[in-house]
Scaffold this motif. Structure first.
Motif, PDB file in Angstrom:
ATOM      1  N   ILE A 172       0.714   5.828  -1.428  1.00 58.07           N
ATOM      2  CA  ILE A 172      -0.062   6.991  -1.885  1.00 58.07           C
ATOM      3  C   ILE A 172       0.867   7.888  -2.675  1.00 58.07           C
ATOM      4  CG2 ILE A 172       0.409   8.352   0.207  1.00 58.07           C
ATOM      5  CD1 ILE A 172      -2.491   9.381   0.041  1.00 58.07           C
ATOM      6  N   GLY A 222     -10.437   6.557  -4.147  1.00 57.47           N
ATOM      7  CA  GLY A 222      -8.976   6.530  -4.087  1.00 57.47           C
ATOM      8  C   GLY A 222      -8.339   7.583  -4.966  1.00 57.47           C
ATOM      9  N   ASN A 274       0.827  -1.202   0.000  1.00 58.77           N
ATOM     10  CA  ASN A 274       0.000   0.000   0.000  1.00 58.77           C
ATOM     11  C   ASN A 274       0.865   1.257   0.000  1.00 58.77           C
ATOM     12  OD1 ASN A 274      -2.554  -1.372   0.231  1.00 58.77           O
ATOM     13  ND2 ASN A 274      -2.028  -1.797   2.364  1.00 58.77           N
ATOM     14  N   TRP A 315      -9.575   6.456   1.062  1.00 53.25           N
ATOM     15  CA  TRP A 315      -8.943   5.157   0.832  1.00 53.25           C
ATOM     16  C   TRP A 315      -9.962   4.087   0.455  1.00 53.25           C
ATOM     17  CZ3 TRP A 315      -3.914   4.166   0.227  1.00 53.25           C
ATOM     18  CH2 TRP A 315      -3.501   2.833   0.195  1.00 53.25           C
ATOM     19  N   GLU A 316     -11.094   4.107   1.098  1.00 55.82           N
ATOM     20  CA  GLU A 316     -12.091   3.068   0.847  1.00 55.82           C
ATOM     21  C   GLU A 316     -13.041   3.432  -0.281  1.00 55.82           C
ATOM     22  OE1 GLU A 316     -14.036   2.255   4.514  1.00 55.82           O
ATOM     23  OE2 GLU A 316     -12.208   1.502   5.501  1.00 55.82           O
ATOM     24  N   PRO A 372      -3.251   1.257  -3.570  1.00 57.83           N
ATOM     25  CA  PRO A 372      -3.492   0.074  -2.743  1.00 57.83           C
ATOM     26  C   PRO A 372      -2.822  -1.156  -3.349  1.00 57.83           C
ATOM     27  CG  PRO A 372      -5.426   0.559  -4.061  1.00 57.83           C
ATOM     28  CD  PRO A 372      -4.457   1.682  -4.309  1.00 57.83           C
ATOM     29  N   TYR A 431      -1.276  11.676   3.975  1.00 57.84           N
ATOM     30  CA  TYR A 431      -2.495  12.207   3.366  1.00 57.84           C
ATOM     31  C   TYR A 431      -3.059  13.360   4.186  1.00 57.84           C
ATOM     32  CZ  TYR A 431      -7.309  12.448   1.663  1.00 57.84           C
ATOM     33  OH  TYR A 431      -8.504  12.888   1.160  1.00 57.84           O
ATOM     34  N   ALA A 480      -4.517   7.007  -4.529  1.00 60.66           N
ATOM     35  CA  ALA A 480      -4.161   5.895  -3.647  1.00 60.66           C
ATOM     36  C   ALA A 480      -3.487   4.808  -4.470  1.00 60.66           C
ATOM     37  CB  ALA A 480      -5.407   5.338  -2.971  1.00 60.66           C
ATOM     38  N   GLU A 532      -1.641   7.382   6.156  1.00 60.38           N
ATOM     39  CA  GLU A 532      -2.710   8.278   6.611  1.00 60.38           C
ATOM     40  C   GLU A 532      -2.133   9.623   7.048  1.00 60.38           C
ATOM     41  OE1 GLU A 532      -6.566   8.358   9.663  1.00 60.38           O
ATOM     42  OE2 GLU A 532      -5.281   6.578   9.536  1.00 60.38           O
ATOM     43  N   MET A 564       0.354   1.772   7.277  1.00 54.61           N
ATOM     44  CA  MET A 564      -0.904   2.462   6.988  1.00 54.61           C
ATOM     45  C   MET A 564      -1.042   3.734   7.816  1.00 54.61           C
ATOM     46  SD  MET A 564      -2.456   1.221   4.454  1.00 54.61           S
ATOM     47  CE  MET A 564      -3.877   2.293   4.616  1.00 54.61           C
ATOM     48  N   PHE A 566      -9.453  10.572   5.404  1.00 54.85           N
ATOM     49  CA  PHE A 566      -8.637   9.491   4.841  1.00 54.85           C
ATOM     50  C   PHE A 566      -9.450   8.225   4.606  1.00 54.85           C
ATOM     51  CE2 PHE A 566      -5.865   5.762   5.318  1.00 54.85           C
ATOM     52  CZ  PHE A 566      -5.000   5.991   4.253  1.00 54.85           C
TER      53      PHE A 566
END
Length: 843
Positions: free
Chosen positions: A532, A615, A530, A611-612, A547, A590, A545, A587, A583, A607
């Motif tokens: 960014i 992205g 992961n 992220w979810e 991921p 970001y 993002a 975060e 992670m 965040f």
């Protein structure tokens, strides 16, 4: 014998238990060649099916994943000009060259730092447990620091990072090793080594990595665009971050303006470039390495015909009066007329005068490339280009002046008003365990001289006004970096490499650097972790993002975890991680941008939602911009970063360094080898260009088997040869040819073309070194690494940068038995542990 390979603090019992664990799975063999899907299904754990938005140096994309296997790649819908290289990104994860396990070179495993280093490169490695490999790594650092001090440990050599604000391989390495002790570092880089040193003296900034004037202003105001040794259409496919490829729209608009005779575009280049093919325009096919004589003749014409801008020279520059005597011949007896230049550069005198008059007839934007400063005395080209722009007097005006970064990082796009994310820092503020003396040796070396340093400990060279005394290098660490791609004179490098006692390489591909290492640690690719990143480089179009697309292959670990575990061995794990998980770092990175965005009026979701969710966050467009405009408007309030605050045509600071090969103003210096009648051209008549690749980023993607097949010729790296040169040698397209000089020889696949001037050929840099006999200097490279043929000399005493472009070769059709390409499969031999250590009691 066992005591020779045991390091302090590693017990015999622990060592032997590690060997037992390694005995069943030793050197990587044919299993790497298994079909991609079968291999992935065996070695990945995830069962995810769906699309994953991610990014790379080649652009953003959506990865199609089925049952944990990456099966296809689709360009990001916001990228209107995606590169075909995006199709090769999946193969970074799935290819025969993946480093699967921690590996140690057999003879180093037997004898440690006293090993037979002539065996490096023979691909004989043994698989060991992670704990064992990291123990070896740690205790070698301890040994070197305690026995020799920090000057003997070279750990500052970095190259192109992987995209991602957290997982920067060089940063991870410097942070972890810097917590253990100080070490020998490097200055400069291979890409712009000469220009980045001279231009701050001349123009007040490095210039090469800067944003350029916004393309809409160039298209509106320019009458003439001179593209000097640059190919933006080819090179803008890649970026330091995740490119958005936005400048391509402007090149299509430029093509329309050229077609309608609204803008004149001139290419000063011995090669018909991809940019010329797209945009159109006229070519000035200058002889290689002779751009400075052409520039001097243009300047002579501007001066003698009174076409230069006297007011700009008087108000914004210094030292013109000291340059003119050299231009007119008063200083050295050689007047730099077009007739003088014609004999060197191959362009007729009348055409040179016409070029100078065209440039002076209206608004002229000069686009300078980097390849021309990667030659002997490359500083002079960069300096002289600024002088011509100053004589034209349009610096700081829209559509005028000069720039050295148009082919890089979405240059000329409009920069957004969005925030910029910070990254993981290589500095912690925690004191290192070892902080010994360098004992009079330099704490850094110019990066392009690092092989010279290994070869000549104790030697003192000049660099940028300083004396640099080489230390005796004993250990080198490389992370996400492949010096066996970017350094010159491969055979010299192989011989010198044997002086190193221990080499550690952390990577995910079996590059030549890994093959010539002693300890090889398998890292994850960008797409197995992961992260960014910024979307768009100079454009800063948003945040994306990154991921994890698939689970890590085999035993690969993230650089973060590799160095965290290394730091644990010297009680610096907490300092390395900062008390955060990966992670949590992502975060924090970001949220830092999100907070910055509030001050700019740019709203970003929290965040979790970012992220979810999609992205991706897009930033609003910014304002158009003119490079050097503030300096032109208010030179007293907005001076350049030079000593005088002005453009320095004559630089007193450089002059006082007293260098014979880089003096107080730009000059023409003959090269030690040059085609078209220059030195050594009677023996090796063809200039070898080794410019940035069209189909990859340096050596990245070269191991991608299916992608490589789209451009290779007879399974070799292409060599582009002029039609007349090929005919004279009985060569046709598709032939395997031998390219050679006194430094080495390579095999390559011929592409015969009229795009190249006679006496000029090209093999793109980044072709993987693939020796017929691994570890043996002088053996033929079976794939086509151009750095087997380039020379390892510094550009000058000022920059000591690479001179890769100063290389002559000859070419012949290869008639011998064609060998298989050796560079892309990793170690080959399977060896059981017991025969290796017959005296060892494993009971």
């Amino acid at each position: 014998m066992a005591t020779q390979i045991l390091n302090k603090g590693v017990s015999r019992r622990r060592f032997l238990s590690g060997m037992v664990a390694a005995s069943a799975a030793t050197v990587v063999g044919t299993s790497l060649l298994a079909p991609r899907k079968a291999m992935a299904a065996t070695d990945t754990k995830a069962t995810f099916t769906g699309d994953v938005l991610s990014g790379s140096h080649w652009g953003a994309f959506r990865a199609k994943v089925e049952n944990g296997v990456w099966v296809d790649t689709v360009p990001f819908e916001k990228d209107k000009h995606p590169t075909t290289m995006i199709n090769g990104v999946r193969e970074v994860v799935y290819n025969p060259a993946r480093v699967k396990y921690p590996m140690v070179r057999i003879d180093w495993l037997k004898h440690g730092y006293k090993s037979d280093t002539t065996q490096r490169g023979d691909n004989r490695f043994v698989r060991v447990p992670w704990s064992q490999a990291l123990d070896f790594f740690y205790h070698e650092m301890e040994r070197v620091q305690n026995s020799y001090g920090p000057s003997a440990l070279y750990a500052g050599h970095t190259g192109w990072q992987s995209v991602g604000k957290l997982h920067s391989a060089g940063t991870m390495m410097s942070r972890a090793i810097g917590l253990h002790g100080t070490y020998l570092g490097k200055m400069g880089d291979y890409s712009t080594g000469a220009a980045q040193v001279v231009l701050p003296y001349v123009a007040g900034a490095m210039e090469v990595y800067e944003q350029q004037t916004s393309w809409p202003l160039v298209l509106e105001h320019s009458d003439t665009i001179v593209i000097w040794g640059s190919d933006p259409v080819k090179n803008l496919q890649v970026g330091w971050l995740v490119p958005d490829h936005s400048p391509y729209a402007y090149y299509h608009q430029l093509a329309e303006k050229v077609k309608n005779n609204e803008i004149k575009v001139i290419y000063i280049d011995p090669v018909r470039s991809d940019t010329q093919k797209l945009v159109g325009g006229e070519q000035v096919p200058v002889n290689p390495q002779t751009d400075v004589p052409l520039m001097l003749a243009i300047a002579h014409t501007l001066y003698s015909e009174n076409l230069y801008n006297k007011d700009f020279i008087a108000d914004y520059t210094t030292g013109f009066d000291k340059f003119v005597p050299y231009l007119t011949g008063e200083k050295d007896g050689v007047e730099k007329t077009p007739e003088w230049a014609e004999k060197i550069c191959g362009i007729k005198a009348d055409e040179i005068r016409a070029l100078a008059r065209q440039m002076a007839s209206g608004r002229t934007q000069i686009i300078g490339g980097w390849c021309l400063q990667r030659m002997q005395h490359g500083e002079q080209y960069a300096w002289m280009l600024v002088v011509i722009a100053a004589m034209l007097g349009q610096i700081g005006l829209p559509g005028g002046g000069f720039g050295f970064g148009w082919h890089y990082n979405d240059a000329g796009s409009t920069t957004s008003n969005g925030p910029l994310m910070s990254g993981f820092s290589g500095v912690t503020g925690v004191d290192p365990i070892h902080n010994g003396s360098f004992k009079g040796y330099s704490t850094y070396i110019p990066v392009a001289r690092f092989v010279d340093c290994i070869e000549n400990p104790g030697k003192t060279i000049q660099w940028n006004g300083h004396d640099v005394k080489y230390p005796e290098m004993k250990m080198a660490v490389f992370c996400g970096n492949n010096p066996f791609h970017h350094h010159q004179d491969r055979n010299k490098m192989i011989k010198v490499w044997r002086k190193l006692e221990t080499v550690v390489s952390v990577d995910h591909q079996w590059t030549a650097t890994c093959r010539f290492a002693d300890i090889v640690l398998p890292a994850t690719t960008t797409h197995e972790r992961n992260d960014i990143e910024q979307y768009g480089n100079h454009s800063n179009a948003g945040v994306i993002a990154l991921p994890k697309v698939v689970e890590p292959m085999f035993e690969a670990k993230d650089d973060f975890d590799i160095f965290r575990e290394l730091c644990r061995r010297y009680d610096r794990e907490e300092a390395f991680t900062g008390g955060k998980t990966q992670m949590e770092w992502i975060e924090q990175i970001y949220n830092g941008a999100r907070l910055q965005g509030r001050g700019l009026g740019v709203r970003m979701p929290n965040f979790k939602k970012f992220w979810e969710g999609e992205g991706f966050v897009e930033f609003p467009a910014g304002k158009e911009w003119v490079r050097h405009e503030s300096f032109r408007k208010e030179p007293d309030l907005e001076p350049l970063g030079t000593a005088s605050g002005l453009i320095e045509i004559y630089c007193k600071t450089i002059a006082e360094m007293g260098y014979d090969d880089c003096q107080g103003h730009p000059m023409w210096f003959e090269k030690n080898e040059r085609s078209h009648g220059g030195p050594r051209s009677n023996k090796f008549p063809i200039n070898l260009q080794s410019t940035h690749p069209k189909h990859r980023l340096h050596s990245q993607l070269c191991s991608s088997t299916e992608h490589r097949a789209t451009y290779s010729v007879a399974d070799r790296e292409p060599i582009y040869i002029n039609t007349e040169d090929a005919k004279a040698r009985g060569i046709k397209s598709g032939d395997i040819v031998r390219v050679f000089n006194d430094r080495g020889q390579v095999l390559a696949g011929a592409v015969v073309t009229d795009d190249y001037k006679s006496g000029v050929c090209r093999i793109h840099e980044g072709a993987w070194y693939s020796p017929l006999e691994g570890g043996k200097a002088g053996t033929i490279c079976t794939y086509g690494d151009p750095n087997v043929l380039t020379q390892d000399v510094g550009s000058s005493k000022l920059a000591q940068a690479t001179s890769a472009a100063s290389a002559l070769v000859d070419i012949e059709k290869y008639t011998g038995k064609v060998p298989a390409v050796t560079g892309f499969s990793g170690p080959e031999e399977v060896t059981d542990i017991n025969p290796l250590f017959p005296a060892m009691d494993l009971a």
